[in-house]
Scaffold this motif. Sequence first.
Motif, mmCIF file in Angstrom:
data_model
loop_
_atom_site.group_PDB
_atom_site.id
_atom_site.type_symbol
_atom_site.label_atom_id
_atom_site.label_comp_id
_atom_site.label_asym_id
_atom_site.label_seq_id
_atom_site.Cartn_x
_atom_site.Cartn_y
_atom_site.Cartn_z
ATOM 1 N N ILE A 38 -30.568 -13.422 34.110
ATOM 2 C CA ILE A 38 -30.756 -14.716 34.912
ATOM 3 C C ILE A 38 -31.929 -14.881 35.651
ATOM 4 O O ILE A 38 -32.816 -15.668 35.830
ATOM 5 C CB ILE A 38 -29.675 -15.286 35.662
ATOM 6 N N LEU A 39 -32.216 -13.865 36.483
ATOM 7 C CA LEU A 39 -33.337 -13.520 37.372
ATOM 8 C C LEU A 39 -34.643 -13.667 36.391
ATOM 9 O O LEU A 39 -35.752 -14.186 36.842
ATOM 10 C CB LEU A 39 -33.316 -12.535 38.406
ATOM 11 N N ASP A 40 -34.575 -12.762 35.306
ATOM 12 C CA ASP A 40 -36.025 -13.026 34.460
ATOM 13 C C ASP A 40 -36.096 -14.418 34.245
ATOM 14 O O ASP A 40 -37.249 -14.870 34.092
ATOM 15 C CB ASP A 40 -35.690 -11.935 33.149
ATOM 16 N N GLU A 41 -35.257 -15.099 33.783
ATOM 17 C CA GLU A 41 -35.258 -16.689 33.390
ATOM 18 C C GLU A 41 -35.772 -17.352 34.371
ATOM 19 O O GLU A 41 -36.714 -18.361 34.270
ATOM 20 C CB GLU A 41 -33.812 -16.955 32.948
ATOM 21 N N ILE A 42 -35.369 -17.127 35.769
ATOM 22 C CA ILE A 42 -35.763 -18.213 36.845
ATOM 23 C C ILE A 42 -37.220 -17.841 37.026
ATOM 24 O O ILE A 42 -38.041 -18.491 37.231
ATOM 25 C CB ILE A 42 -34.901 -17.828 38.141
ATOM 26 N N CYS A 79 -28.434 -16.513 41.559
ATOM 27 C CA CYS A 79 -28.255 -16.652 40.272
ATOM 28 C C CYS A 79 -27.064 -17.886 39.988
ATOM 29 O O CYS A 79 -27.327 -18.515 38.947
ATOM 30 C CB CYS A 79 -27.704 -15.158 39.603
ATOM 31 N N THR A 80 -26.133 -17.599 40.805
ATOM 32 C CA THR A 80 -25.027 -18.724 40.633
ATOM 33 C C THR A 80 -25.473 -20.059 41.017
ATOM 34 O O THR A 80 -25.300 -21.073 40.374
ATOM 35 C CB THR A 80 -23.573 -18.393 41.182
ATOM 36 N N LYS A 85 -27.002 -25.498 39.138
ATOM 37 C CA LYS A 85 -27.844 -26.742 38.908
ATOM 38 C C LYS A 85 -28.164 -26.729 37.567
ATOM 39 O O LYS A 85 -28.203 -28.041 37.202
ATOM 40 C CB LYS A 85 -29.257 -25.997 39.729
ATOM 41 N N GLN A 86 -28.204 -25.887 36.819
ATOM 42 C CA GLN A 86 -28.516 -26.010 35.270
ATOM 43 C C GLN A 86 -27.193 -26.758 34.596
ATOM 44 O O GLN A 86 -27.423 -27.802 33.741
ATOM 45 C CB GLN A 86 -28.657 -24.596 34.625
ATOM 46 N N ALA A 87 -26.018 -26.693 35.142
ATOM 47 C CA ALA A 87 -24.736 -27.129 34.558
ATOM 48 C C ALA A 87 -24.529 -28.534 35.199
ATOM 49 O O ALA A 87 -23.646 -29.355 34.855
ATOM 50 C CB ALA A 87 -23.578 -26.263 34.894
#
Length: 104
Positions: A38-42, A79-80, A85-87
């Motif tokens: 998730i951190l890589d994606e952010i 991450c949460t 926010k994504q959801a």
Amino acid sequence: MCQIYSGTEPELYQCVSRSVRINGVVTSLRLELRFWQILDEIASGEGFSTPQFLGKIHDEVVATRGDIPNFASLLRVICTVYLEKQAGLHVPAKATATEPRFVS
């Protein structure tokens, strides 16, 4: 129990250590693989490498609050927040440890 949770692939909760440089100091962070993903994606979405992103987060929090008692925990919460926010979920900003708040 719902298999969506208990069926989680063990690889995703395997702890992974990464060395990162924050303010010129190399430190090791240990997080579960899923949090690193998730951190890589952010970081990628923000136009940074993951170490650059972590350095920026660290600097911003220190500038705002002065101290980070548990950086790994902060990263998990980030991450949460990102996933919420994504959801399109809304979670109250101020919830105390003694007074949990639930969103329906």
